[in-house]
Motif scaffolding. Sequence first.
Motif, short mmCIF file in Angstrom:
data_model
loop_
_atom_site.label_atom_id
_atom_site.label_comp_id
_atom_site.label_asym_id
_atom_site.label_seq_id
_atom_site.Cartn_x
_atom_site.Cartn_y
_atom_site.Cartn_z
N GLN A 199 0.87 -1.21 0.07
CA GLN A 199 -0.05 -0.10 0.13
C GLN A 199 0.98 1.04 0.06
OE1 GLN A 199 -2.59 0.18 3.26
NE2 GLN A 199 -3.00 2.54 2.99
N LEU A 200 1.99 1.28 0.78
CA LEU A 200 2.88 2.53 0.88
C LEU A 200 3.69 2.44 -0.61
CD1 LEU A 200 4.10 1.99 4.52
CD2 LEU A 200 2.79 3.96 3.62
N ARG A 201 3.99 1.40 -1.16
CA ARG A 201 4.66 1.48 -2.33
C ARG A 201 3.80 2.12 -3.42
NH1 ARG A 201 7.39 -3.41 -0.86
NH2 ARG A 201 9.68 -3.05 -0.38
N ASP A 202 2.66 1.73 -3.38
CA ASP A 202 1.53 2.39 -4.37
C ASP A 202 1.27 3.64 -4.08
OD1 ASP A 202 1.32 -0.09 -5.55
OD2 ASP A 202 -0.46 -0.81 -4.54
N GLU A 203 1.41 4.04 -2.70
CA GLU A 203 1.20 5.46 -2.34
C GLU A 203 2.34 6.35 -2.88
OE1 GLU A 203 -0.84 8.69 -0.63
OE2 GLU A 203 -1.43 6.86 -1.39
N VAL A 204 3.36 5.94 -2.78
CA VAL A 204 4.71 6.57 -3.44
C VAL A 204 4.63 6.75 -4.61
CG1 VAL A 204 7.14 6.38 -3.46
CG2 VAL A 204 6.10 5.69 -1.30
N ARG A 205 4.33 5.85 -5.37
CA ARG A 205 4.38 5.87 -7.00
C ARG A 205 3.09 6.69 -7.51
NH1 ARG A 205 4.49 1.02 -7.85
NH2 ARG A 205 2.22 0.37 -7.47
N ARG A 206 2.04 6.64 -6.75
CA ARG A 206 0.80 7.68 -7.03
C ARG A 206 1.27 9.13 -6.85
NH1 ARG A 206 -3.04 10.30 -4.90
NH2 ARG A 206 -2.50 9.79 -2.58
N ARG A 207 1.79 9.37 -5.73
CA ARG A 207 2.03 10.84 -5.26
C ARG A 207 3.27 11.23 -6.10
NH1 ARG A 207 0.66 11.42 0.22
NH2 ARG A 207 2.06 13.31 0.39
N ARG A 208 4.32 10.39 -6.50
CA ARG A 208 5.69 10.58 -7.20
C ARG A 208 4.87 11.19 -8.79
NH1 ARG A 208 11.10 9.76 -7.43
NH2 ARG A 208 10.82 7.99 -6.05
N GLU A 209 3.90 10.35 -9.14
CA GLU A 209 3.47 10.87 -10.58
C GLU A 209 2.67 12.08 -10.67
OE1 GLU A 209 1.40 7.43 -11.74
OE2 GLU A 209 3.38 6.20 -12.09
N GLN A 210 2.18 12.25 -9.70
CA GLN A 210 1.04 13.42 -9.44
C GLN A 210 2.03 14.65 -9.37
OE1 GLN A 210 -1.06 13.71 -5.87
NE2 GLN A 210 -2.92 14.27 -6.93
N PHE A 211 2.93 14.53 -8.52
CA PHE A 211 3.92 15.70 -8.33
C PHE A 211 4.69 16.06 -9.53
CE2 PHE A 211 8.54 16.86 -7.34
CZ PHE A 211 8.07 18.22 -6.83
N ASP A 212 5.17 15.14 -10.27
CA ASP A 212 5.80 15.37 -11.73
C ASP A 212 4.96 15.81 -12.56
OD1 ASP A 212 8.25 14.24 -10.71
OD2 ASP A 212 7.93 12.06 -11.47
N SER A 213 3.85 15.23 -12.59
CA SER A 213 2.81 16.08 -13.54
C SER A 213 2.59 17.37 -13.09
CB SER A 213 1.53 15.14 -13.67
OG SER A 213 1.80 13.89 -13.94
N GLY A 214 2.30 17.63 -12.16
CA GLY A 214 1.95 19.01 -11.56
C GLY A 214 3.06 19.95 -11.65
N ARG A 215 4.45 19.46 -11.64
CA ARG A 215 5.60 20.23 -11.72
C ARG A 215 5.62 20.64 -13.34
NH1 ARG A 215 10.74 19.56 -12.96
NH2 ARG A 215 12.40 21.24 -11.82
N LEU A 216 5.41 19.70 -14.18
CA LEU A 216 5.56 20.07 -15.64
C LEU A 216 4.72 20.90 -15.99
CD1 LEU A 216 6.53 16.35 -16.91
CD2 LEU A 216 8.05 18.39 -16.80
#
Length: 692
Positions: free
Chosen positions: A363-380
């Motif tokens: 669950q935590l690994r999925d949360e890291v992956r989801r939050r990282r993708e969300q962060f990268d997308s928002g930053r771009l």
Amino acid sequence: MPTQASKLDPAAARLPERGVSLPAKRQKLPALLVTSDDSLWPQVGAIGGDQWVPRQIDSVDDLIATTEAGQSAVVLWDARGQATAAAVLSRIQMHSDRYVIVALDAADNAAAWESPLAHRQIAAHVPLPIVMDVLIGALERAREEIGARVALLGDGSGATQQPPRNRPKISGKSVAIVVCVLGVCAAAFMLFRPHDATVPVAVKSKPVEASAPQGTPGATASAYEKVDLLIDRAQQAMLDRHYLDPAEGSALALYRNALLLDPTRGEASQGLQRLAEILFVKVQSALDERKFEVALQALETARSINPGDSRLAAFDERLAALRTELGPAQIQAALNAQNFDRATQLIDEAARARMLTGAKLNQLRDEVRRRREQFDSGRLVALVGARLQQDRLLDPHNDSAAFYLDEARQTGISSAALQAQNQEFVKRSMQAARSAIDQRRYGDADRYLTELRNCGAAVPVIAALQHDLNAARSQPAREKSDQPQFLELARSRLAQGNVTEPENDSAFYYVNQLRAVDPQNMGLPQVVGAVQQKMIELARQALDAADGRPADLVKAEAVLRQAKSLGDSADLDALNGRLLEAKLKADGGALGSPGNMQEVAENSLTRLKPLQLQYPSRALERNIEGWVEISYTVTPKGKVVDVKALRADPAGVFEAAATDAVVRMSYKPAVKDGTPIAVTTKIRVAFRLAAK
């Protein structure tokens, strides 16, 4: 860029409204910390609340230049190492007789302040290191002194005021104190002032800013105004102690948004460093009180600001002993601070120690992956918008709107999420392509047309631009007739002082136009030499004024790179050496001097930002391939500086594109004995055409 003195906002440090009695209403007063030692700020900055408005100013010169004469404030002056303390005290008092001074100096130097205390030149001496109770007591004495001076002299507004009701009675002792202070200050000033100097006059002026990227002037000005606004809001958030919350209005978010628009803005970088200092103090306090959630959040946020701070290891070791008690809270804190690599590391450690169940780990690994993708997308998406505001459509290649739009598409961000940015990019690129055609910059026009096709611009629009480009290219006679005009324009702009700016109407621009259409022109060598010499002067001035400020170093580097494109010069080599030393100093120093730094193989370093090449349009049109061998320095913070083209085949074709690409790279810093160091390395950059 604004100077560091602009950390003081004069408007925020003015007196309360006229007719209000300071002692009765306990209005906020400015507490102006005058020091270049940032380690003092966390303690002084913590005195805010409903009593004080703390600000830091780097020097007495900046204090006088950035505050209004006659205002009321407590001046916390870092007097360590001052050989002419009396003269400095008099200078401050001459600027405003409502300034009350508290001297900050070493405890063993207390005897030196006995006379200034006896003569009321200072309100108190606070020994260093600061003890908070002592500082607060000194501030209260200073507040009483300000009340007496304002009661006698007024608040400095220059307007006649009606005495407020219930005004406290002014004692004869207070009047005598103030008269004594003014008399002693005047006498000290006359005694210690240089006989051939004039009294300094405070002049309010707009700080000199670094050269803005060229393009649409309105868009560029708007972007820089937005940076100013973000920094102002961030400074206010720091005063209000909104360090991390609310998410969009915190000092952390506002400083980071300012750096997104302008990564060279020193005030934002310094603001983040001050925030990190405050957070480290908060970590220690929260751990002592066993407020682990608060401590973890502060620690991981401080880590995200300054991942190389030496204090992190001690805190991590202390928390390791509490890992069972903390559970997944440490992982969650890393996630909240957007330290995704740190969160992954903690999850792996929890898995090895079998501290969490397999389901919880997944669950935590999925949360890291989801939050990282969300962060990268928002930053771009945010980067696309920021570069559009700055009118940086195509250049620099790895930090432009086109580059981030392409990255956003490759990461799978939906067209709907990018629609507004894409439409604005198409609109601006059409205008830029038309301007490039009119100015016969055909390579640039080709690049804009390519990007317009990538963005799905309307086919008729692209066809019309392509038709105009082809028609312009078929007019060599017109080019020939304009050759003398380029020479005269270059000389004219040089005489006007427009050496490199505006981008498309400068001496440098017209020299390059002449080199492109008539490289054998008899007047070319003389004007090239004159323009290059002036650019060398500009770079030298920027370095002389830099003192480690990022904006001045960026300006010097840009001018030197342009001057280098006009030919080699011993002066250029010397200035590039100075630039490297300044960058290393600003970047945290290094072991040894630039001349004896360790050279390492490039493949032994870890790239954090890859090499992204832009194939030169002329080489592409002529199907030319080649390579360039580049040397450069990787600083203790992983930045690339001192980029030089050593060899190239063919010469004069790919050097500019290769150096522009290498300077945008970044690395994980090299480490020696646990300390990041600067190293030199080399790389061969190959330009190969795609297979047909």
